[in-house]
Write an enzyme that holds these catalytic residues in place. Structure first.
Site, PDB file in Angstrom:
ATOM      1  N   SER A 149       1.068  -1.340  -0.103  1.00 19.13           N
ATOM      2  CA  SER A 149       0.264  -0.252  -0.037  1.00 19.13           C
ATOM      3  C   SER A 149       0.496   0.872  -0.015  1.00 19.13           C
ATOM      4  CB  SER A 149      -1.144  -0.290   1.393  1.00 19.13           C
ATOM      5  OG  SER A 149      -1.306   1.450   1.321  1.00 19.13           O
ATOM      6  N   TYR A 162      -2.366  -1.195  10.282  1.00 17.01           N
ATOM      7  CA  TYR A 162      -1.993  -0.845   8.728  1.00 17.01           C
ATOM      8  C   TYR A 162      -0.726  -0.848   8.014  1.00 17.01           C
ATOM      9  CZ  TYR A 162      -3.588  -0.991   4.096  1.00 17.01           C
ATOM     10  OH  TYR A 162      -4.150  -1.119   2.544  1.00 17.01           O
TER      11      TYR A 162
END
Length: 254
Positions: A149, A162
């Protein structure tokens, strides 16, 4: 390399937007697809199997909970028994955990949630990679791809649990790529920004706020990420790389 005929690709999180788009892309090149899913409906999974088989390849579905290491072991064992050893592993499944946003508080992330996010996003995919490597070494061919990501390099808008779980993939892939390049095994990652249809965010206001930071002015499309994965699979000279597919949010690789 313009054909993957006879190769088996294990795609975790295959029933999500990026997973499905990648499965279609690799099936078009002749690759048989091991479809991993956790909670998708029987109808969705069956339809995806049938769609991929229309390309003339094998496609089988395997349920597993990748928040658990035994789930990863079960998945690998069942894929090998039914389809043979994976030649391509796309470590794509993941969870967001709690969405904090850009003004959130770190105190809202418990150690238990932090650990579960890491285990689901990175830990079980480390184990799957470990399980798939012996066959790849023997065949002198392997493709390992992680779905990271943009948050891994910028912190992102979800939260530290995350972002750190995604950045952990980078150190992992760099070590694997350097160690196994001589064995014909490549290891890379794609690092997307927000992608349409991934169901990672349900807060439309949060999406609009984050989308505002993307220079191209829109969310990415699953097919655009699949195209990067296809590049990694078909290019034997491309390894130890992270391609940031973020609509121009960051000016260079991180």
């Amino acid at each position: 390399m313009n054909s993957l005929t006879g190769k088996v690709a294990l795609i975790t999180g295959c029933t999500g937007g990026i997973g499905k788009a990648t499965a279609r892309s690799l099936a078009r090149l002749g690759c048989s697809i091991a479809i991993h899913y956790n909670s998708a409906s029987h109808e969705l999974v069956t339809a995806l199997c049938e769609e991929l088989r229309a390309f003339g390849v094998k496609a089988e579905a395997f349920q597993a909970d990748l928040s658990d290491y035994d789930g990863a072991r079960k998945l690998h064992r069942e894929v090998v028994e039914k389809m043979g050893n994976p030649d391509v592993l796309f470590n794509n499944a993941g969870i967001m955990g709690k969405f904090l946003g850009l003004e959130g508080s770190i105190y809202d992330i418990t150690p238990e949630l932090f650990e579960r996010t890491w285990r689901t996003n990175t830990g079980t995919h480390f184990l799957l990679t470990q399980l798939c490597l012996p066959h790849m070494e023997e065949k002198k061919f392997g493709r390992i791809i992680f779905n990271s990501s943009v948050a891994a390099g910028t912190g992102g808008g979800v939260g530290p649990h995350y972002a750190s779980s995604k950045s952990a993939m980078h150190g992992l892939l760099h070590w694997i790529a350097a160690r196994y390049a001589k064995d014909g095994i490549t290891c890379n990652a794609v690092a997307p920004a927000l992608i349409e249809g991934t169901n990672m965010l349900s807060d439309n206001h949060a999406i609009d706020t984050l989308k505002h930071r993307i220079p191209v002015g829109r969310l990415g499309r699953a097919e655009e990420i699949a195209a990067v994965v296809e590049l990694f699979v078909t290019n034997a000279y491309l390894t130890n790389k992270i391609i940031v597919a973020d609509g121009g949010m960051v000016p260079s690789a991180f």
